[in-house]
Scaffold this active site. Structure first.
Site, PDB file in Angstrom:
ATOM      1  N   MET A  18       0.864  -1.179   0.025  1.00  0.00           N
ATOM      2  CA  MET A  18       0.003   0.359   0.005  1.00  0.00           C
ATOM      3  C   MET A  18       0.737   1.597  -0.074  1.00  0.00           C
ATOM      4  O   MET A  18       0.900   2.606  -0.496  1.00  0.00           O
ATOM      5  CB  MET A  18      -1.377   0.178   1.148  1.00  0.00           C
ATOM      6  CG  MET A  18      -0.927  -0.350   2.739  1.00  0.00           C
ATOM      7  SD  MET A  18      -1.939  -0.544   3.452  1.00  0.00           S
ATOM      8  CE  MET A  18      -2.306  -1.857   3.804  1.00  0.00           C
ATOM      9  N   ASP A  60      15.690   3.424   7.496  1.00  0.00           N
ATOM     10  CA  ASP A  60      15.200   2.094   9.023  1.00  0.00           C
ATOM     11  C   ASP A  60      14.133   2.569   9.796  1.00  0.00           C
ATOM     12  O   ASP A  60      14.624   3.638  10.453  1.00  0.00           O
ATOM     13  CB  ASP A  60      16.433   1.564   9.673  1.00  0.00           C
ATOM     14  CG  ASP A  60      15.676   0.587  10.950  1.00  0.00           C
ATOM     15  OD1 ASP A  60      14.735   0.610  11.137  1.00  0.00           O
ATOM     16  OD2 ASP A  60      16.365  -0.255  10.938  1.00  0.00           O
ATOM     17  N   ASN A  87       3.550   4.549   7.716  1.00  0.00           N
ATOM     18  CA  ASN A  87       2.860   3.272   6.866  1.00  0.00           C
ATOM     19  C   ASN A  87       4.227   1.807   7.053  1.00  0.00           C
ATOM     20  O   ASN A  87       3.594   0.757   6.853  1.00  0.00           O
ATOM     21  CB  ASN A  87       2.710   3.848   4.860  1.00  0.00           C
ATOM     22  CG  ASN A  87       2.613   2.100   5.030  1.00  0.00           C
ATOM     23  OD1 ASN A  87       1.021   1.919   4.192  1.00  0.00           O
ATOM     24  ND2 ASN A  87       3.353   2.227   3.864  1.00  0.00           N
ATOM     25  N   TYR A 153       0.497  -7.104  17.349  1.00  0.00           N
ATOM     26  CA  TYR A 153       0.301  -6.874  16.499  1.00  0.00           C
ATOM     27  C   TYR A 153      -0.943  -5.400  16.592  1.00  0.00           C
ATOM     28  O   TYR A 153      -1.001  -4.398  16.744  1.00  0.00           O
ATOM     29  CB  TYR A 153       0.286  -7.285  15.029  1.00  0.00           C
ATOM     30  CG  TYR A 153      -0.234  -7.178  13.973  1.00  0.00           C
ATOM     31  CD1 TYR A 153       1.100  -6.320  13.356  1.00  0.00           C
ATOM     32  CD2 TYR A 153      -1.664  -6.746  13.270  1.00  0.00           C
ATOM     33  CE1 TYR A 153       0.395  -6.124  11.915  1.00  0.00           C
ATOM     34  CE2 TYR A 153      -1.889  -5.680  12.057  1.00  0.00           C
ATOM     35  CZ  TYR A 153      -1.119  -5.762  11.569  1.00  0.00           C
ATOM     36  OH  TYR A 153      -0.889  -4.527   9.750  1.00  0.00           O
TER      37      TYR A 153
HETATM   38  P1  NAD Z   1       4.032  -4.655   2.739  1.00  0.00           P
HETATM   39  O1  NAD Z   1       5.274  -5.497   3.201  1.00  0.00           O
HETATM   40  O2  NAD Z   1       3.848  -4.626   0.675  1.00  0.00           O
HETATM   41  O3  NAD Z   1       4.648  -3.603   2.503  1.00  0.00           O
HETATM   42  C1  NAD Z   1       5.515  -3.105   4.067  1.00  0.00           C
HETATM   43  C2  NAD Z   1       7.125  -1.883   3.620  1.00  0.00           C
HETATM   44  O4  NAD Z   1       7.455  -1.709   4.870  1.00  0.00           O
HETATM   45  C3  NAD Z   1       7.941  -3.167   3.021  1.00  0.00           C
HETATM   46  O5  NAD Z   1       8.749  -2.236   1.957  1.00  0.00           O
HETATM   47  C4  NAD Z   1       8.917  -2.844   3.960  1.00  0.00           C
HETATM   48  O6  NAD Z   1      10.145  -2.812   3.495  1.00  0.00           O
HETATM   49  C5  NAD Z   1       9.094  -1.865   4.847  1.00  0.00           C
HETATM   50  N1  NAD Z   1       9.287  -1.578   6.328  1.00  0.00           N
HETATM   51  C6  NAD Z   1       9.071  -3.021   7.244  1.00  0.00           C
HETATM   52  N2  NAD Z   1       9.771  -2.870   7.980  1.00  0.00           N
HETATM   53  C7  NAD Z   1      10.839  -1.738   8.060  1.00  0.00           C
HETATM   54  C8  NAD Z   1      11.227  -0.767   8.670  1.00  0.00           C
HETATM   55  N3  NAD Z   1      11.804  -0.838   9.678  1.00  0.00           N
HETATM   56  N4  NAD Z   1      12.209   0.336   8.297  1.00  0.00           N
HETATM   57  C9  NAD Z   1      11.553   1.107   7.274  1.00  0.00           C
HETATM   58  N5  NAD Z   1      10.923   0.547   6.001  1.00  0.00           N
HETATM   59  C10 NAD Z   1      10.568  -1.124   6.511  1.00  0.00           C
HETATM   60  O7  NAD Z   1       3.178  -4.163   4.155  1.00  0.00           O
HETATM   61  P2  NAD Z   1       1.791  -3.712   3.358  1.00  0.00           P
HETATM   62  O8  NAD Z   1       0.548  -4.625   3.710  1.00  0.00           O
HETATM   63  O9  NAD Z   1       1.427  -2.427   2.289  1.00  0.00           O
HETATM   64  O10 NAD Z   1       2.043  -2.827   5.165  1.00  0.00           O
HETATM   65  C11 NAD Z   1       2.079  -1.523   4.793  1.00  0.00           C
HETATM   66  C12 NAD Z   1       0.964  -1.039   6.377  1.00  0.00           C
HETATM   67  O11 NAD Z   1      -0.593  -1.270   6.397  1.00  0.00           O
HETATM   68  C13 NAD Z   1       1.623  -2.216   7.359  1.00  0.00           C
HETATM   69  O12 NAD Z   1       2.229  -1.003   8.573  1.00  0.00           O
HETATM   70  C14 NAD Z   1       0.892  -2.970   7.672  1.00  0.00           C
HETATM   71  O13 NAD Z   1       1.549  -3.627   9.218  1.00  0.00           O
HETATM   72  C15 NAD Z   1      -0.218  -2.752   7.630  1.00  0.00           C
HETATM   73  N6  NAD Z   1      -1.854  -3.538   7.145  1.00  0.00           N
HETATM   74  C16 NAD Z   1      -1.993  -4.311   6.567  1.00  0.00           C
HETATM   75  C17 NAD Z   1      -2.815  -4.622   6.556  1.00  0.00           C
HETATM   76  C18 NAD Z   1      -2.765  -5.822   5.204  1.00  0.00           C
HETATM   77  O14 NAD Z   1      -3.647  -6.415   5.236  1.00  0.00           O
HETATM   78  N7  NAD Z   1      -1.796  -5.734   4.104  1.00  0.00           N
HETATM   79  C19 NAD Z   1      -3.642  -5.234   7.064  1.00  0.00           C
HETATM   80  C20 NAD Z   1      -3.890  -3.946   7.701  1.00  0.00           C
HETATM   81  C21 NAD Z   1      -2.585  -2.629   8.001  1.00  0.00           C
END
Ligand code: NAD
Length: 277
Positions: A18, A60, A87, A153
């Site tokens: 996202m 990071d 995010n 989480y």
């Molecule tokens: P994703 O794995 O596609 O993207 C997450 C990104 O965060 C990755 O590019 C990763 O490299 C980066 N990241 C992780 N740790 C990091 C750090 N220490 N420093 C910098 N970057 C870091 O996942 P997503 O689903 O797009 O997640 C985005 C957000 O949405 C997150 O906060 C997640 O908890 C939240 N979320 C996801 C869902 C779902 O169903 N996918 C639902 C609710 C909330």
């Protein structure tokens, strides 16, 4: 005219899922965006695809100096900061309470909560200088209701929702709005459970999870990017301290007619009508 013409944004976790959809949407709407992520390959590839309006910075989010540097890059490159999307995230520690170590606890809260605090802390000054701004935190429906995700989480996302409110109260007088998005199940590497899912794995995920969503399909990264665009843009100028649920209706509850059929095996109950009507 784009909705974010002339705006400067930073998106953490902007290399994938996202976050990547937010970056692409913001650029399409006229913003210049710093992609702040740990993943150098995906982050720099995305920035390259988007051209001069995007920059990748290896970040990071658990390190205060890295978050500060990402925000400073926006100011140095493009003269200010209008939008920050906190995010970045991951699934965090799993398993029963007794199996979770102190290190698991720390890294889960560092990535999911401390990062948001650092973003809020370092965005305040540049946004104040600009006369205001918008901060959008990615929380989760798991932060609103227990049982949607593992213990830590869920608790971390609840903390993000509350931090969104406390920050909104403090920063409102500077014209800085702070809101959260609570996504439901969204088709990203995190939800699929693999760092680099294939098209086939994404398709299977959609097929398996979609039918359980009231709206009949699973969420896509663009569903969240559109909500982020609304919260980032002046259209939401009177919206702050809120948590916007974007989940295809899953959090609305369980459909009464479906439950009734499941419990009794009977057809759904029809509305009672008094005789003669
Ligand atoms: P994703 O794995 O596609 O993207 C997450 C990104 O965060 C990755 O590019 C990763 O490299 C980066 N990241 C992780 N740790 C990091 C750090 N220490 N420093 C910098 N970057 C870091 O996942 P997503 O689903 O797009 O997640 C985005 C957000 O949405 C997150 O906060 C997640 O908890 C939240 N979320 C996801 C869902 C779902 O169903 N996918 C639902 C609710 C909330």
């Amino acid at each position: 005219m784009g909705e974010l013409d002339g705006s400067v944004a930073v998106v953490t976790g902007g290399a994938s899922g996202m976050g990547a959809a937010m970056v692409a949407t913001f650029v399409e709407e006229g913003a210049r965006v710093v992609v702040a992520d740990l993943d150098e390959d995906r982050g720099s590839m995305l920035a390259k695809e988007l051209g001069d309006d995007a920059r990748f910075l290896r970040t990071d989010v658990t390190r205060e100096s890295d978050v500060a540097a990402a925000l400073a890059t926006a100011v140095d490159e493009w003269g200010g900061l209008d939008v920050l999307c906190n995010n970045a995230g991951f699934g965090g520690a799993r398993g029963p309470l007794e199996s979770i170590s102190e290190d698991d606890y720390d890294i889960t809260f560092d990535v999911l909560v401390k990062s948001v605090f650092f973003g809020l802390k370092h965005a305040t000054e540049p946004m104040r200088r600009r006369g205001g701004g918008s901060i959008v935190n990615t929380a989760s429906v798991a932060g609103l209701q227990a049982g949607e995700a593992p213990h830590l989480y869920s608790v971390a996302k609840a903390a993000v929702i509350h931090l969104t409110k406390t920050a909104a109260l403090e920063l409102g007088e500077h014209g800085i709005r702070v809101n959260a998005i609570c996504p439901g199940v969204i088709t990203t590497p995190l939800a699929v459970g693999r760092p680099h899912p294939t098209d086939e794995q994404f398709a299977k995920f959609r097929e398996r999870v979609g039918p359980y969503q009231p709206i009949g399909r699973v969420g896509e990264p663009d569903d969240i990017a559109q909500a982020a665009l609304y919260l980032a843009s002046p259209r939401s100028g009177f919206v702050t301290g809120t948590s916007q649920v974007v989940d295809g209706g899953a959090f609305a509850g369980r459909s009464w007619s479906r439950q009734n059929r499941t419990m009794t095996g009977a057809a759904p109950i029809r509305m009672y009508r008094p005789p003669g009507r």
